[in-house]
Design an enzyme around this catalytic site. Structure first.
Site, PDB file in Angstrom:
ATOM      1  N   SER A   1      44.469  37.525  37.716  1.00  0.00           N
ATOM      2  CA  SER A   1      45.790  38.021  38.118  1.00  0.00           C
ATOM      3  C   SER A   1      46.514  36.964  38.937  1.00  0.00           C
ATOM      4  O   SER A   1      46.146  35.788  38.897  1.00  0.00           O
ATOM      5  CB  SER A   1      45.620  39.332  38.904  1.00  0.00           C
ATOM      6  OG  SER A   1      46.864  39.968  39.085  1.00  0.00           O
ATOM      7  N   ASN A   2      47.544  37.357  39.671  1.00  0.00           N
ATOM      8  CA  ASN A   2      48.291  36.417  40.510  1.00  0.00           C
ATOM      9  C   ASN A   2      48.778  37.128  41.768  1.00  0.00           C
ATOM     10  O   ASN A   2      48.561  38.329  41.936  1.00  0.00           O
ATOM     11  CB  ASN A   2      49.452  35.798  39.718  1.00  0.00           C
ATOM     12  CG  ASN A   2      50.427  36.853  39.231  1.00  0.00           C
ATOM     13  OD1 ASN A   2      51.085  37.511  40.020  1.00  0.00           O
ATOM     14  ND2 ASN A   2      50.496  37.032  37.915  1.00  0.00           N
ATOM     15  N   HIS A   3      49.452  36.391  42.641  1.00  0.00           N
ATOM     16  CA  HIS A   3      49.798  36.905  43.971  1.00  0.00           C
ATOM     17  C   HIS A   3      51.123  37.662  44.043  1.00  0.00           C
ATOM     18  O   HIS A   3      51.611  37.923  45.138  1.00  0.00           O
ATOM     19  CB  HIS A   3      49.851  35.752  44.974  1.00  0.00           C
ATOM     20  CG  HIS A   3      48.494  35.241  45.342  1.00  0.00           C
ATOM     21  ND1 HIS A   3      47.567  36.015  45.987  1.00  0.00           N
ATOM     22  CD2 HIS A   3      47.906  34.043  45.125  1.00  0.00           C
ATOM     23  CE1 HIS A   3      46.470  35.312  46.171  1.00  0.00           C
ATOM     24  NE2 HIS A   3      46.643  34.115  45.648  1.00  0.00           N
TER      25      HIS A   3
ATOM     26  N   ALA B   1      55.575  39.251  37.222  1.00  0.00           N
ATOM     27  CA  ALA B   1      54.879  37.968  37.080  1.00  0.00           C
ATOM     28  C   ALA B   1      53.753  38.198  36.074  1.00  0.00           C
ATOM     29  O   ALA B   1      52.615  38.511  36.439  1.00  0.00           O
ATOM     30  CB  ALA B   1      54.324  37.515  38.421  1.00  0.00           C
TER      31      ALA B   1
END
Ligand code: C5P
Length: 222
Positions: free
Chosen positions: A29-31, A96
């Protein structure tokens, strides 16, 4: 009191990160915090729109009066977008989305026997570009997080993805953007642009939706 510039309009917004499963207990995943997307959903609702918020996993509260569709992967986000975008007036992609997914998700938890393991990744579908390719496409707004040549890359992305408008932020600047309460952006459309200085994300979201409303009306009148 805010002028109801979006009264009677249906708006679909994607927000947050996506999670791409590796096995039953792990993911990539991402932030992304989801804050900008949720602020846009809130703003559109305050300005009178009917809002569907397609959200990847994040800890934010859903603003009152908004329909939230919770998804995990990019593939699920695309399915939800394809389901809710027909008949919508405006589609705003703020999520995102992970660029890649794991080619073969393991059925069982991967054991740590080997010293090295490799994961094969493949491109995820582009949710926004898919919606913007539809024949009767909604007014499509994208986001571009860039670290250099912001205007150049943002305009290129707008053209490539067939968008009506793109919101660019310079993510090399600290204190704004990712996970912050504030943001500063430049918005581009086919023959114009507008700068929005650093402000709280909800305040910015209201101004962005007002700009979208203006350009949506203009496009419809053409
Ligand atoms: O190409 P890039 O990821 O920089 O484009 C960003 C824009 O495209 C954002 O609006 C984002 O929500 C959208 N996007 C998408 N699906 C993807 C990748 C990006 O909807 N797989």
């Amino acid at each position: 009191f805010l002028p109801q510039v979006m009264a009677g309009k249906k708006v679909v917004i994607t927000a947050g990160p996506t999670q791409e499963a590796i096995d039953p207990v792990r993911y990539i995943s991402n932030h992304s915090s989801g804050k900008m997307g949720y602020a846009l959903a809130h703003a559109a609702q305050l300005l009178g729109a009917q809002v569907v918020l397609i959200s990847g996993p994040c800890a934010l509260k859903t603003p009152l009066g908004i329909t939230k569709i919770a998804v995990k992967s990019a593939q699920q986000m695309l399915q939800a977008a394809e389901r809710y975008s027909p008949n919508c007036d405006v589609f705003i992609a703020c999520a995102a989305v992970a660029d890649y997914k794991v080619s073969q998700v393991a059925d069982q938890k991967i054991k740590k026997h080997q010293h090295q393991v490799s994961l094969q990744l493949e491109r995820n579908p582009d949710v926004l570009a898919t919606i913007a390719q539809q024949i009767e496409k909604p007014f499509c707004v994208g986001f571009a997080a860039e670290t250099q040549d912001v205007a150049h890359y943002a305009k290129d992305k707008m053209q490539r993805k067939n968008l009506d408008m793109i919101v660019a932020n310079d993510v090399s600047q600290q204190n704004i953007g990712f996970n912050s309460e504030e943001n500063a952006v430049t918005v581009f459309w086919h023959n114009g642009e507008q700068n929005f200085p650093t402000m709280h994300k909800l305040q910015l979201a209201i101004q962005l939706i007002q700009l979208v409303a203006k350009h949506y009306e203009y496009k419809k009148s053409q």
